[in-house]
Design an enzyme around this catalytic site. Structure first.
Site, PDB file in Angstrom:
ATOM      1  CB  ILE A   1      74.358  12.096 -34.429  1.00 20.03           C
ATOM      2  CG1 ILE A   1      75.116  10.769 -34.443  1.00 20.03           C
ATOM      3  CG2 ILE A   1      74.347  12.698 -35.822  1.00 20.03           C
ATOM      4  CD1 ILE A   1      74.217   9.581 -34.325  1.00 20.03           C
TER       5      ILE A   1
ATOM      6  CG  ASN B   1      74.905  16.384 -39.527  1.00 21.01           C
ATOM      7  OD1 ASN B   1      75.325  16.413 -40.682  1.00 21.01           O
ATOM      8  ND2 ASN B   1      73.604  16.492 -39.247  1.00 21.01           N
TER       9      ASN B   1
ATOM     10  CE1 TYR C   1      77.286  25.823 -44.056  1.00 18.38           C
ATOM     11  CE2 TYR C   1      78.368  25.867 -46.196  1.00 18.38           C
ATOM     12  CZ  TYR C   1      77.764  25.163 -45.178  1.00 18.38           C
ATOM     13  OH  TYR C   1      77.631  23.799 -45.274  1.00 18.38           O
TER      14      TYR C   1
ATOM     15  CE  LYS D   1      79.633  23.755 -42.159  1.00 17.80           C
ATOM     16  NZ  LYS D   1      79.317  22.696 -41.192  1.00 17.80           N
TER      17      LYS D   1
ATOM     18  CB  THR E   1      69.733  17.977 -47.600  1.00 28.82           C
ATOM     19  OG1 THR E   1      70.634  19.088 -47.796  1.00 28.82           O
ATOM     20  CG2 THR E   1      70.529  16.686 -47.513  1.00 28.82           C
TER      21      THR E   1
END
Length: 255
Positions: free
Chosen positions: A6, A87, A154, A158, A191
């Protein structure tokens, strides 16, 4: 023994996914720019084997050697299943494209797109001879499927990650022990990345007030709750069979 690799485990969703995976039957491999000492101690308290590798994913030249080190460390283990969760991510720069520096654009694309591509390529190559279950989960974003002013890097990264996933899925379907792969949008999570977004100048990010309202109205999901859903999906029998580009908010249940 199931092995989970991860990235981005120093905080947020990555840390939460590691906690969800604590088990004496699991061997966890954590990768982040800074070591998470609290997570290491918590894993030990939960009788979970955990290896930690400090690595800045922006430094692409180091990733081949990193994956070789990881696989060498695992070579003496009896592994029943192998998982990779890409991640780690960065949202910066947040500004119209013409305000972004070349260094900011480069770091965003390196961390969000090229690093997961390199790690995935190494994972498949180094595990090719293993006749076991292999799964890859790329943490994507709705931003890769919808444009946002001020998030050009970004969004582009993605979107690239989603399409990379589609291509690898087609390739791996032909292999006897190919990896199942999914690119998953995890929703809007409470977050540090959301704090970054809310601290942006509205001139640079026209949707700023929308994201401020998400926090005020309690519309942000909690990292641990989202992590639990993601790991349930990753470990389900249906992983990679119900589509390769998914949104966790549109999945009612997994089997």
């Amino acid at each position: 023994m199931k092995v989970f690799m991860i990235t981005g485990t120093s905080r947020g969703l990555g840390e939460a996914m590691v906690k969800r995976l604590f088990s004496s039957d699991h061997h966890l491999v954590c990768i982040s720019r800074k070591k998470n000492d609290h997570l290491i101690k918590e894993a030990a308290n939960n009788q979970t084997a955990l290896d930690y590798y400090e690595c800045d994913l922006h430094e692409l030249h180091s990733l081949d050697a990193l994956m070789k080190r990881i696989f060498h460390a695992l070579s003496s283990m009896k592994i029943d299943a192998l998982y990779l969760i890409n991640n780690a991510g960065v949202v910066q720069p947040i500004a119209p494209a013409h305000k972004n520096t070349s260094e900011e654009i480069e770091r965003n694309i390196h961390v969000n797109l090229i690093a997961p591509m390199i790690l995935t390529a190494n994972f498949i190559k180094l595990a090719y001879h293993l006749k076991i279950e292999k799964r890859i989960l790329n943490i994507s974003s709705g931003a890769g499927r919808n444009p946002y002013e001020g998030w050009s890097s970004y969004c582009a990264a993605k979107a690239g990650l989603d399409h990379f996933t589609r291509c690898v899925a087609k390739e791996q379907q032909k292999e006897a022990f190919g990896a199942r792969i999914v690119s998953l949008a995890p929703g809007i999570i409470d977050t540090d990345m959301q704090k970054e977004i809310r601290s942006t100048d509205q001139e640079d990010f026209t949707d700023l007030n929308k994201f401020i309202q998400y926090k005020k109205e309690g519309q942000l999901s909690q990292a641990q709750a989202t992590a639990n859903k993601i790991i349930d999906l990753l470990c389900s029998t249906s992983f990679g069979k119900q589509g390769h580009i998914l949104d966790i908010r549109k999945i009612d249940r997994v089997e």
